[in-house]
Design an enzyme around this catalytic site. Structure first.
Site, PDB file in Angstrom:
ATOM      1  N   THR A 119      81.778  53.093  46.133  1.00 52.73           N
ATOM      2  CA  THR A 119      80.576  52.451  45.604  1.00 52.73           C
ATOM      3  C   THR A 119      80.765  50.950  45.467  1.00 52.73           C
ATOM      4  OG1 THR A 119      81.141  52.485  43.238  1.00 52.73           O
ATOM      5  CG2 THR A 119      80.171  54.500  44.170  1.00 52.73           C
ATOM      6  N   ASP A 120      79.663  50.245  45.431  1.00 50.34           N
ATOM      7  CA  ASP A 120      79.718  48.835  45.066  1.00 50.34           C
ATOM      8  C   ASP A 120      80.097  48.732  43.586  1.00 50.34           C
ATOM      9  OD1 ASP A 120      79.524  46.089  45.309  1.00 50.34           O
ATOM     10  OD2 ASP A 120      77.731  46.209  46.554  1.00 50.34           O
ATOM     11  N   TRP A 121      80.375  47.531  43.142  1.00 50.56           N
ATOM     12  CA  TRP A 121      81.051  47.331  41.856  1.00 50.56           C
ATOM     13  C   TRP A 121      80.156  47.595  40.645  1.00 50.56           C
ATOM     14  CZ3 TRP A 121      85.082  47.692  44.346  1.00 50.56           C
ATOM     15  CH2 TRP A 121      86.348  47.385  43.825  1.00 50.56           C
TER      16      TRP A 121
END
Length: 225
Positions: A119-121
């Protein structure tokens, strides 16, 4: 491809290889009004010209089809955005990692990607009240608990959570999944991610030799050349 390739290796992998993470699936450019998706005011990706395929091209014709022997990028990172109207099956406009259609149907099934999806942050944290806050990225799933957000992403085919070093919500997600599906189902799903993550470690020889010489690293890191 040059990042992942170890010269002279039959399959391209070896001690000189670096796992490449390509981002952002399914394209990080079309934010509504040119806004920044790191913030809630930029959470929508829109396709007024019906040009999703143009945004997919670097993946479909690029990192999924590398010229060298490693063949495909080691990891994919979805973007923060809600890609409006892309989900033509369930019609759920949620952040990319929370979309079963975008991760499972498109990335995993249609394009056959079996590498790590990260996932993105910070997408699993609870939202903050201000629209210009930098840490409110659980787009479209704000009403779910932190553990339920992890579970949703895992069930979609996500293997790794960017920006989250806490094991507790993942363990809780596993327990919820066992209750809703079965322990056999959840164990199989978790082991699927374990294989993908370990495969990237094995390919670079990090299991056989996980140690670095700090003095050698300090000479290499940050060099101008």
């Amino acid at each position: 491809n040059s990042l992942q390739n170890t010269e002279g290796s039959k399959d391209g992998w070896g001690k000189d290889s670096i796992n490449a993470m390509s981002k952002h699936w399914p394209g990080g450019g079309p934010c509504e009004g040119g806004r920044d998706a790191h913030y809630p005011f930029g959470k929508f990706a829109v396709y007024p010209g019906d040009n999703l395929n143009d945004h997919l091209q670097p993946f479909v014709d690029g990192v999924f089809k590398l010229d060298g022997p490693t063949q495909v990028t080691s990891a994919i990172m979805p973007y923060y955005t809600i890609s409006v109207g892309v989900d033509t099956k369930d019609h759920k406009d949620v952040g990319n990692s929370y979309s079963h259609y975008i991760i499972n149907d498109m990335l995993r099934e249609k394009y056959g990607y079996d590498g790590v999806v990260c996932t993105d942050w910070g997408i699993t944290d609870d939202p903050l009240p201000d629209i210009d806050s930098f840490s409110s990225r659980c787009y479209g799933v704000e009403k779910l608990s932190v553990a339920e957000r992890h579970l949703l992403a895992i069930l979609n085919g996500v293997d790794q959570f960017g920006g989250n070093n806490e094991i507790a919500p993942i363990i809780e997600a596993y327990k919820i999944g066992c209750e809703r599906h079965s322990e056999e189902f959840m164990r199989k799903r978790m082991e699927q991610s374990a294989v993908r993550l370990l495969r990237n470690i094995f390919r670079c020889g990090l299991f056989e030799n996980p140690y670095l010489d700090p003095k050698e690293s300090s000479k290499i890191a940050g060099r101008e050349d």
